[in-house]
Design a protein around this motif. Structure first.
Motif, short mmCIF file in Angstrom:
data_model
loop_
_atom_site.label_atom_id
_atom_site.label_comp_id
_atom_site.label_asym_id
_atom_site.label_seq_id
_atom_site.Cartn_x
_atom_site.Cartn_y
_atom_site.Cartn_z
N GLY A 35 0.83 -1.20 0.00
CA GLY A 35 0.00 0.00 0.00
C GLY A 35 0.86 1.24 0.00
N LYS A 36 0.20 2.38 -0.14
CA LYS A 36 0.87 3.67 -0.21
C LYS A 36 0.27 4.61 0.84
CE LYS A 36 3.29 2.64 -3.94
NZ LYS A 36 4.75 2.70 -4.02
N ILE A 37 1.12 5.11 1.72
CA ILE A 37 0.70 6.11 2.70
C ILE A 37 1.45 7.41 2.39
CG2 ILE A 37 0.67 6.77 5.12
CD1 ILE A 37 0.43 3.81 5.82
N VAL A 38 0.69 8.46 2.17
CA VAL A 38 1.29 9.77 1.86
C VAL A 38 0.83 10.77 2.93
CG1 VAL A 38 1.53 11.62 0.17
CG2 VAL A 38 1.23 9.24 -0.60
N ILE A 95 4.89 14.63 1.39
CA ILE A 95 5.09 15.78 0.51
C ILE A 95 5.19 17.02 1.40
CG2 ILE A 95 4.08 17.22 -1.30
CD1 ILE A 95 2.72 14.76 -2.39
N ALA A 96 6.22 17.81 1.17
CA ALA A 96 6.47 18.98 2.01
C ALA A 96 6.51 20.25 1.15
CB ALA A 96 7.79 18.81 2.77
N PRO A 154 4.19 15.00 -7.78
CA PRO A 154 4.70 14.27 -6.61
C PRO A 154 3.67 13.33 -6.00
CG PRO A 154 5.38 16.56 -6.51
CD PRO A 154 4.43 16.45 -7.67
N LEU A 155 2.41 13.77 -5.92
CA LEU A 155 1.38 12.91 -5.34
C LEU A 155 1.16 11.66 -6.17
CD1 LEU A 155 -0.84 12.39 -3.25
CD2 LEU A 155 -2.41 13.58 -4.79
N LEU A 156 1.06 11.81 -7.48
CA LEU A 156 0.84 10.65 -8.33
C LEU A 156 2.03 9.69 -8.24
CD1 LEU A 156 -0.97 9.19 -10.33
CD2 LEU A 156 0.12 10.50 -12.18
#
Length: 264
Positions: A144-147, A193-194, A238-240
């Motif tokens: 999974g992906k946690i952002v 993401i910052a 960046p999100l994608l």
């Protein structure tokens, strides 16, 4: 996965994404990006009207959207948000924690409860959401992906009463790095993401053609090599990337969307 067809690395079509704070500046960007990329969306926010607005926009673009009018302000609420995604679509593949807050005051003027409220919204709730998502993702055994959402202020201080915000974002960075190490063997990536200042309802005044806005903007831009403030689309790529297979080897990483602000 073959690099001979690199666009497939960024394919998230059919993935289930939970976005908290979906009616806020970053959350709305995340909703639009992942909707456009073909994700099934679970959008959560505390404001029912604002949530309905972004959900309707995504549906009008063809996305499958479930709305949950809730904030991630307790263990039970976070568990319910994850369960809402599972109930709606059978799984959870992507978590984007875009909920949070900032309250600005000099340290000698800030009440302790104000400091703690910012830490709770930005740190504790990020941890609780990551915890709830981790349980589900491990149960699925498919990674999974946690952002998470950090800020340039997690790395740099600020003179205008940002002790709570800077401390909270530095803590989000720590969570990101620690969970990146902890969850790597499970196939779950955890990244943040910052951004620095980017266009949103809260910062719209900085983009205006007024003397005050220009003075503030010009002072800020002396530190930004790209020579401009951020736009919502600067967060899209960046999100994608962090939501897709393209970032499978990236975890515990803080991705600065800042035009070079933190480099100099």
């Amino acid at each position: 996965m073959s690099v001979t067809d690199p666009l497939k690395m960024f394919d998230v079509k059919g993935k289930v994404a939970l976005i908290t704070g979906a009616s806020g500046a970053f959350g709305a960007v995340a909703a639009r990006v992942l909707a456009g990329a073909g994700c099934k969306l679970v959008l959560a926010a505390g404001s029912a009207d604002a949530l309905s607005e972004i959900a309707t926009e995504c549906r009008d673009g063809g996305a499958d959207v479930t709305e949950i009018n809730s904030r991630p302000d307790s263990e039970d609420a976070c568990a319910a948000l994850v369960q809402g995604a599972v109930d709606a679509y059978g799984s959870l593949d992507i978590l984007v924690v875009a909920s949070g807050m900032n309250k600005v005051a000099k340290i000698d003027e800030m009440a302790p409860e104000t400091f703690l409220s910012v830490m709770d919204a930005n740190v504790t709730q990020s941890w609780l959401l990551a915890r709830a998502a981790t349980k589900q993702m491990k149960a699925q055994a498919a990674g999974g992906k946690i952002v998470l959402v950090s800020s340039a202020r997690g790395l740099l201080g600020h003179p205008a009463g940002y002790t709570a915000y800077c401390a909270s974002k530095a803590a989000v960075d720590g969570i990101t790095k620690a969970l990146g190490c902890e969850l790597g063997p499970s196939g779950i990536t955890v990244n943040a993401i910052a951004p620095t200042v980017f266009r949103s309802p809260l910062t719209a005044w900085m983009f205006e053609d007024t003397d005050q806005a220009k003075a503030v903007r010009d002072g800020f831009l002396t530190r930004v090599p790209k020579g401009r403030l951020g736009e919502p689309e600067d967060l899209a790529g960046p999100l994608l990337f962090l939501s897709s297979r393209a970032s499978d080897f990236y975890t515990g990483h803080i991705l600065y969307a800042d035009g070079g602000y933190t480099a100099g």
